[in-house]
Design a protein around this motif. Structure first.
Motif, mmCIF file in Angstrom:
data_model
loop_
_atom_site.group_PDB
_atom_site.id
_atom_site.type_symbol
_atom_site.label_atom_id
_atom_site.label_comp_id
_atom_site.label_asym_id
_atom_site.label_seq_id
_atom_site.Cartn_x
_atom_site.Cartn_y
_atom_site.Cartn_z
ATOM 1 N N THR A 104 0.836 -1.195 0.000
ATOM 2 C CA THR A 104 0.000 0.000 0.000
ATOM 3 C C THR A 104 0.875 1.251 0.000
ATOM 4 O O THR A 104 2.058 1.208 0.373
ATOM 5 N N ALA A 105 0.266 2.366 -0.401
ATOM 6 C CA ALA A 105 0.986 3.642 -0.376
ATOM 7 C C ALA A 105 1.455 3.970 1.041
ATOM 8 O O ALA A 105 2.560 4.495 1.232
ATOM 9 N N LYS A 106 0.630 3.655 2.035
ATOM 10 C CA LYS A 106 1.021 3.917 3.424
ATOM 11 C C LYS A 106 2.315 3.185 3.764
ATOM 12 O O LYS A 106 3.249 3.777 4.338
ATOM 13 N N THR A 107 2.405 1.908 3.403
ATOM 14 C CA THR A 107 3.614 1.125 3.684
ATOM 15 C C THR A 107 4.818 1.690 2.941
ATOM 16 O O THR A 107 5.921 1.801 3.503
ATOM 17 N N LEU A 108 4.618 2.066 1.676
ATOM 18 C CA LEU A 108 5.716 2.631 0.901
ATOM 19 C C LEU A 108 6.241 3.902 1.553
ATOM 20 O O LEU A 108 7.465 4.081 1.696
ATOM 21 N N LYS A 109 5.347 4.795 1.970
ATOM 22 C CA LYS A 109 5.797 6.062 2.577
ATOM 23 C C LYS A 109 6.532 5.810 3.893
ATOM 24 O O LYS A 109 7.504 6.505 4.210
ATOM 25 N N GLU A 110 6.064 4.818 4.658
ATOM 26 C CA GLU A 110 6.749 4.491 5.909
ATOM 27 C C GLU A 110 8.188 4.043 5.625
ATOM 28 O O GLU A 110 9.122 4.428 6.333
ATOM 29 N N ARG A 111 8.364 3.249 4.589
ATOM 30 C CA ARG A 111 9.704 2.772 4.242
ATOM 31 C C ARG A 111 10.582 3.907 3.731
ATOM 32 O O ARG A 111 11.782 3.965 4.034
ATOM 33 N N ILE A 112 9.981 4.829 2.976
ATOM 34 C CA ILE A 112 10.740 5.977 2.476
ATOM 35 C C ILE A 112 11.189 6.854 3.633
ATOM 36 O O ILE A 112 12.342 7.316 3.683
ATOM 37 N N ARG A 113 10.301 7.087 4.601
ATOM 38 C CA ARG A 113 10.656 7.937 5.749
ATOM 39 C C ARG A 113 11.772 7.316 6.601
ATOM 40 O O ARG A 113 12.516 8.036 7.263
ATOM 41 N N LYS A 114 11.852 6.002 6.586
ATOM 42 C CA LYS A 114 12.922 5.331 7.329
ATOM 43 C C LYS A 114 14.260 5.382 6.586
ATOM 44 O O LYS A 114 15.279 4.893 7.098
ATOM 45 N N GLY A 115 14.248 5.954 5.383
ATOM 46 C CA GLY A 115 15.480 6.081 4.618
ATOM 47 C C GLY A 115 15.805 4.886 3.757
ATOM 48 O O GLY A 115 16.908 4.792 3.190
ATOM 49 N N GLU A 116 14.868 3.972 3.599
ATOM 50 C CA GLU A 116 15.111 2.779 2.800
ATOM 51 C C GLU A 116 15.213 3.143 1.320
ATOM 52 O O GLU A 116 14.403 3.911 0.794
ATOM 53 N N LYS A 117 16.214 2.614 0.670
ATOM 54 C CA LYS A 117 16.384 2.854 -0.761
ATOM 55 C C LYS A 117 15.571 1.803 -1.515
ATOM 56 O O LYS A 117 15.840 0.602 -1.414
ATOM 57 N N ILE A 118 14.581 2.251 -2.268
ATOM 58 C CA ILE A 118 13.663 1.353 -2.972
ATOM 59 C C ILE A 118 13.826 1.559 -4.472
ATOM 60 O O ILE A 118 13.873 2.696 -4.962
ATOM 61 N N THR A 119 13.916 0.475 -5.200
ATOM 62 C CA THR A 119 14.039 0.526 -6.655
ATOM 63 C C THR A 119 12.844 -0.194 -7.281
ATOM 64 O O THR A 119 12.119 -0.919 -6.590
ATOM 65 N N PRO A 120 12.637 -0.032 -8.581
ATOM 66 C CA PRO A 120 11.537 -0.747 -9.244
ATOM 67 C C PRO A 120 11.655 -2.266 -9.132
ATOM 68 O O PRO A 120 10.658 -2.970 -9.312
ATOM 69 N N ASP A 121 12.846 -2.776 -8.830
ATOM 70 C CA ASP A 121 13.001 -4.216 -8.665
ATOM 71 C C ASP A 121 12.434 -4.707 -7.332
ATOM 72 O O ASP A 121 12.193 -5.906 -7.163
ATOM 73 N N ASP A 122 12.213 -3.771 -6.389
ATOM 74 C CA ASP A 122 11.785 -4.155 -5.044
ATOM 75 C C ASP A 122 10.278 -4.258 -4.894
ATOM 76 O O ASP A 122 9.784 -4.867 -3.938
ATOM 77 N N VAL A 123 9.524 -3.656 -5.789
ATOM 78 C CA VAL A 123 8.069 -3.634 -5.661
ATOM 79 C C VAL A 123 7.439 -3.645 -7.050
ATOM 80 O O VAL A 123 7.969 -3.030 -7.988
#
Length: 408
Positions: free
Chosen positions: A20-39
């Motif tokens: 969900t968008a909520k989960t994605l934003k939580e991960r972004i706020r934690k500083g997690e580097k996310i790429t298109p391969d991750d989701v």
């Protein structure tokens, strides 16, 4: 680069990574580097007052030949507009009901309440004036030959916050009671960073024919809605009322009568960096123009972080603080009738903050937040959108994708 076919194959074999968008934003706020391969897919949602909601309903009003045409009709007192099909002498009736229409003798009940009652399986009273007389009968959603909800404009990407800069109270659809003067409080709308169009501002994936959930039921995006623009886009959608969730829709009573609550959930396939960059938007990045309710002209700007970051989504209750001599009781003013006689709060609550604003004895409390604009911090007195159910709309889409009942 991934393709839609790649993602559809993953959905089919249940290996797609869907969050969900909520989960994605939580991960972004934690500083997690996310790429298109991750989701593979991010689901979004919004819930709140959406005035541009209507329903097209059709059912058998009487035996064939008992009347030639229907002149007028109400459903639970809410006006229904007859047509477009004449259905001459066959006893059938087609009608349209607006979500913002009010019952004739009860402005606190409107089209939104009616739609939710129908979705809940409740029979409603049809009073039908024909060319030969009056028919009164009960009708339910199961008996209707057709029941389709149409959202003419919904899921607005950009809303405005409203304040009253005059010296007198003003009644408006943006307040559940007359809006207090001198910018004593603000009325806000929108689910911010989880809203579908905040995450797809160019409407790359929100295109005609794309799947969506409307009030939790399967639907389709028809295209852009009325008053949509590249800067302030919104959507038009359609869905069968059968399968809708009654607690993901409903009515909301304002100072000028009932409005309609609607929820929308969508999914964004993560194909490339461009898609993911749009999905990185946070409440802090989303401007909220602040306008005077009298002319709706912005004079300042806050952000959605003022509404949704470090604030409470729901209210707390302390019944011991209640006294009997209040002239205005929050229980009576709750726009979704969520406060029970014992002052406990039902699940119909959407955290709108009306009870917090009205109750002088602080029986109801919450960190409501303030709009921070130059030269003023304005307490938020009303939220006409619900982030909790907006996130639930996104969860329903996620679960539907996991079940395999979704394709791009």
């Amino acid at each position: 680069m991934k393709t839609l076919a790649d993602i559809n194959r993953k959905i089919a074999d249940k290996t797609a990574v869907v969050i969900t968008a909520k989960t994605l934003k939580e991960r972004i706020r934690k500083g997690e580097k996310i790429t298109p391969d991750d989701v593979d897919v991010v689901t979004c949602g919004t819930f709140g007052v959406m005035s541009g909601t209507s329903a097209v309903l059709a059912f058998q009003a009487g035996a064939p030949g008992t009347f030639r045409r229907v002149v007028s009709m109400t459903l639970n007192g809410v006006p229904a507009f007859i047509g477009p099909c004449p259905n001459e002498s066959n006893g059938h009736v087609d009608c349209m009901v607006y979500g913002t229409s009010h019952a004739e003798h009860d402005p606190s009940y409107g089209g939104g309440h009616l739609f939710s009652d129908l979705a809940a399986g409740k029979p409603v009273t049809a009073e039908i004036i024909t060319d030969t007389g009056k028919i009164t009968r009960m009708v339910s959603l199961a008996e209707m030959s057709s029941a389709r909800l149409i959202v003419t404009r919904g899921a607005f990407k950009n809303y405005m916050g409203f304040v009253n800069r005059s010296g007198e109270e003003i009644s408006t659809i943006f307040s559940t009671f007359p809006m207090k003067p001198d910018m004593q409080s603000a009325s806000v709308s929108g689910c911010g960073e989880i809203n579908p169009l905040e995450n797809d501002p160019g409407l790359r994936y929100h295109v005609p024919g794309a799947a969506a959930l409307v009030n939790g039921g399967p639907g389709l995006i028809l295209g852009c809605g009325t008053r949509s623009s590249p800067q302030k886009p919104n959507l038009s959608l359609s869905a069968d009322m059968r399968g809708m969730h009654p607690d993901m829709m409903g009515g909301f009573v304002t100072a000028l009568g009932a409005e309609c609550l609607t929820s929308i959930g969508t999914a964004i396939p993560v194909l490339d960096d461009e898609t993911l960059n749009a999905l990185r938007v946070l409440d802090e990045d989303i401007p909220l123009p602040v306008a005077d309710i009298q002319n709706r002209t912005p004079f300042a700007a806050a952000t959605y972080a003022d509404i949704w970051q470090n604030t409470d989504r729901r209210v707390r209750v302390d019944p011991s603080r209640c006294v009997d001599d209040c002239t205005e009781c929050a229980k009576d003013l709750c726009p979704v009738a969520a406060i029970r006689p014992d002052l406990s709060i039902s699940k119909s609550c959407m955290g709108c903050l009306t009870c917090v604003t009205v109750c002088k004895n602080q029986v109801f409390s919450a960190n409501a937040g303030t709009l921070q604009i130059p030269d003023a911090d304005i307490p938020i007195g009303l939220r006409q959108s619900d982030r909790v159910r907006g996130d639930r709309a996104a969860i329903l889409v996620r679960d539907r994708i996991h079940s395999g009942a979704w394709r791009f």
